[in-house]
Scaffold this motif. Structure first.
Motif, mmCIF file in Angstrom:
data_model
loop_
_atom_site.group_PDB
_atom_site.id
_atom_site.type_symbol
_atom_site.label_atom_id
_atom_site.label_comp_id
_atom_site.label_asym_id
_atom_site.label_seq_id
_atom_site.Cartn_x
_atom_site.Cartn_y
_atom_site.Cartn_z
ATOM 1 N N LEU A 106 0.833 -1.262 -0.019
ATOM 2 C CA LEU A 106 0.069 0.143 -0.080
ATOM 3 C C LEU A 106 0.906 1.339 0.035
ATOM 4 N N SER A 107 0.531 2.065 -1.076
ATOM 5 C CA SER A 107 1.290 3.479 -0.876
ATOM 6 C C SER A 107 0.571 4.584 -0.365
ATOM 7 N N HIS A 108 -0.787 4.215 -0.024
ATOM 8 C CA HIS A 108 -1.527 5.116 0.841
ATOM 9 C C HIS A 108 -2.751 4.455 1.669
ATOM 10 N N PHE A 109 -2.935 4.907 2.617
ATOM 11 C CA PHE A 109 -4.171 4.265 3.557
ATOM 12 C C PHE A 109 -4.548 4.992 4.428
ATOM 13 N N GLY A 110 -6.136 5.191 4.285
ATOM 14 C CA GLY A 110 -6.612 6.436 5.445
ATOM 15 C C GLY A 110 -8.084 6.358 5.252
ATOM 16 N N TYR A 111 -8.754 6.600 6.259
ATOM 17 C CA TYR A 111 -10.207 7.024 6.596
ATOM 18 C C TYR A 111 -10.765 8.284 6.479
ATOM 19 N N ARG A 112 -12.026 8.489 6.211
ATOM 20 C CA ARG A 112 -12.393 9.595 6.307
ATOM 21 C C ARG A 112 -13.961 9.674 6.682
ATOM 22 N N LEU A 113 -14.292 10.216 7.694
ATOM 23 C CA LEU A 113 -15.903 10.180 8.274
ATOM 24 C C LEU A 113 -16.321 11.083 7.496
ATOM 25 N N ASP A 114 -17.352 10.876 6.768
ATOM 26 C CA ASP A 114 -18.260 11.741 5.937
ATOM 27 C C ASP A 114 -19.462 12.343 6.712
ATOM 28 N N MET A 130 -22.924 5.440 17.468
ATOM 29 C CA MET A 130 -22.888 6.269 16.352
ATOM 30 C C MET A 130 -22.620 5.321 15.312
ATOM 31 N N ALA A 131 -23.547 5.358 14.225
ATOM 32 C CA ALA A 131 -23.387 4.665 12.724
ATOM 33 C C ALA A 131 -23.189 5.799 11.687
ATOM 34 N N SER A 132 -21.974 5.509 10.925
ATOM 35 C CA SER A 132 -21.846 6.349 9.865
ATOM 36 C C SER A 132 -21.102 5.871 8.651
ATOM 37 N N ARG A 133 -21.431 6.478 7.545
ATOM 38 C CA ARG A 133 -20.508 6.303 6.326
ATOM 39 C C ARG A 133 -18.982 6.803 6.540
ATOM 40 N N VAL A 134 -18.238 5.823 6.093
ATOM 41 C CA VAL A 134 -16.792 5.973 6.249
ATOM 42 C C VAL A 134 -16.104 5.688 4.828
ATOM 43 N N ALA A 135 -15.346 6.865 4.316
ATOM 44 C CA ALA A 135 -14.424 6.401 3.123
ATOM 45 C C ALA A 135 -13.293 6.037 3.380
ATOM 46 N N LEU A 136 -12.915 4.833 2.840
ATOM 47 C CA LEU A 136 -11.699 4.277 2.609
ATOM 48 C C LEU A 136 -10.823 4.981 1.411
ATOM 49 N N ARG A 137 -9.612 5.539 1.797
ATOM 50 C CA ARG A 137 -8.841 6.091 0.588
ATOM 51 C C ARG A 137 -7.517 5.404 0.804
ATOM 52 N N TYR A 138 -7.287 4.610 -0.443
ATOM 53 C CA TYR A 138 -6.231 3.898 -0.272
ATOM 54 C C TYR A 138 -5.498 3.641 -1.956
ATOM 55 N N ARG A 150 -13.553 4.230 -1.432
ATOM 56 C CA ARG A 150 -14.313 3.350 -1.679
ATOM 57 C C ARG A 150 -15.459 3.638 -0.270
ATOM 58 N N PRO A 151 -16.523 3.198 -0.417
ATOM 59 C CA PRO A 151 -17.537 3.558 0.764
ATOM 60 C C PRO A 151 -17.634 2.363 1.727
ATOM 61 N N LEU A 152 -17.476 2.673 2.872
ATOM 62 C CA LEU A 152 -17.647 1.677 4.052
ATOM 63 C C LEU A 152 -18.868 2.102 5.202
#
Length: 431
Positions: A106-114, A130-138, A150-152
């Protein structure tokens, strides 16, 4: 006197109460119920909640700790983000996910709470949920020029002062699952890409052919693309379906090229992948596997200039042409259904329509074989350089007139003239 006064006092007092009672019936508020004093435990929890950061702030910090633990290979730190009260199966899957990720370059791996809240079931014993969508950026090393997203769907819980991840499936129906969510990962980097799967022998078999396939595509398409490919080799139909999405009939494909984002205006593509069917790597001989790889990698190379809705006979015929170009197979072996219908009914009366590529079985096979054949004919007639120019022009044509104009300008033939010339050539090419 005294006793009478007392009596009158009671009478007046009773009358006043009656008046007040009547007023209360028409609008005066009833006395507030007396709340029982809070227990020490309740008061302590309320005080703790007031001192804690907002849930969104705490969850973002939790996600940062998760991504950092993946990057640093810190299993203990990753495990500390998982709800200790969650079912044992979930905790074991999380641990396996971490270990699987450690084998993926992996050259990049991170999460973003949308920040989009989701409905959720109550979690017993949790102080807050708390339930929420999270974006995985990798990004995959050796395959991706830029990260993809990608959406999680995650469910978080607070127990005391700490927040944890309690669930990562079932929170939202479109949550994505990667190869590391299914089984132990085998990854092979090559000079021109990356192969990710679960069976070491199958991954190696694909990796051996990958660089040559990329070179063969570049030889025809040109160097104006990344000249690298990420190939995923799932081990089950469930994983295949998760990787390619619900729009593909996974039972009928040998491989498929997908992308997470395509912008033909800016020519930006994110998350381009070749995904092979489990049957492809298990059952196809090496020659056929090479054909599938070259075909799908051609889609990857051309995706930035390919519009949805363009004529499928060119969008599929051109990759098939490159796929079979160095296979050594004879035309009658590449297009057996076309050869049979030609002997029975003569040459086709029209080019395959887009609708025919959304069917199944022999009719779909025939559409692909006809498309390969007509593009193969064009390559012999006008050469590969002009054929590639024709693809680039037809691939952006979402209106029939635009596709027809491109055909005439590049080849000098109208569609009827192309059909006649191709049909006359079939007797020779399929003989």
């Amino acid at each position: 006197m005294s006793s009478t006064g007392k009596a009158r006092g009671w009478v007046v007092l009773g009358a006043s109460a009656a008046v007040l009672g009547g007023l209360a019936l028409v609008g005066l508020p009833s006395p507030a119920p007396v709340e029982p004093p809070p227990t020490p435990a309740t008061a302590e929890r309320a005080g703790l909640a007031a001192r804690l950061p907002a849930p969104e702030v705490a969850v973002r910090e939790l996600l940062m700790r998760r991504e950092e633990s993946v990057r640093q290979g810190d299993e203990a730190a990753f495990s500390a983000t998982v709800d200790p009260e969650a079912p044992i199966g979930f905790r074991q899957r999380q641990l396996q996910q971490f270990r699987n990720l450690q084998t993926v370059p992996l050259s990049h791996f991170g999460y973003r709470l949308d920040g989009v809240p989701l409905a959720h079931a109550p979690v017993p014993g949790a102080d807050e949920v708390m339930a929420s969508r999270v974006a995985l950026r990798y990004s995959l090393s050796g395959a991706d020029s830029v990260p993809t997203e990608r959406p999680l769907g995650y469910l978080f819980v607070r127990r005391g002062a700490s927040w944890y991840l309690a669930e990562d499936t079932g929170v939202t129906p479109d949550a994505w699952r990667g190869p590391w969510d299914f089984d132990r990962v085998e990854a092979r980097r090559t000079g021109r890409g990356l192969v990710v799967g679960h069976d070491a022998a199958e991954v190696d078999r694909v990796a051996v052919q990958l660089d040559a396939a990329v070179a063969d595509v570049t030889e025809v398409w040109g160097s104006g693309w990344a000249q690298r490919a990420g190939v995923l080799v799932p081990s089950s139909p469930e994983e295949l379906r998760a990787l390619v999405g619900p729009e593909f009939a996974v039972d009928g494909i040998a491989g498929v090229a997908v992308a997470d984002l395509v912008d033909t205006r800016t020519r930006r593509v994110e998350g381009a992948r070749v995904v092979l069917s489990p049957r492809t790597t298990e059952q196809l001989p090496d020659v056929a596997l090479g054909v599938v790889l070259r075909h799908e990698i051609t889609h990857v190379a051309a995706r930035a200039v390919t519009a949805d809705g363009a004529p499928m006979w060119m969008l599929e015929g051109y990759p098939d042409y490159i796929g079979y170009r160095k296979s050594g197979l004879a035309p009658r072996d590449i297009a057996p259904d076309l050869a049979r219908t030609f002997r029975q009914s003569g040459p086709p009366l029209r080019l395959p329509t887009n609708t025919e590529f959304h069917q199944a079985g022999r009719r779909l096979d025939l559409a692909y074989q006809q498309s390969w054949s007509v593009v193969h004919f064009l390559a012999q007639r006008i050469g590969e350089e002009r054929l590639t120019d024709l693809y680039r022009r037809i691939a952006t044509a979402t209106e029939p007139d635009a596709a027809e104009n491109a055909l005439v300008e590049v080849t000098g033939m109208t569609s009827p003239q192309l059909l006649a010339a191709w049909g006359a050539d079939l007797q020779h090419s399929l003989g």
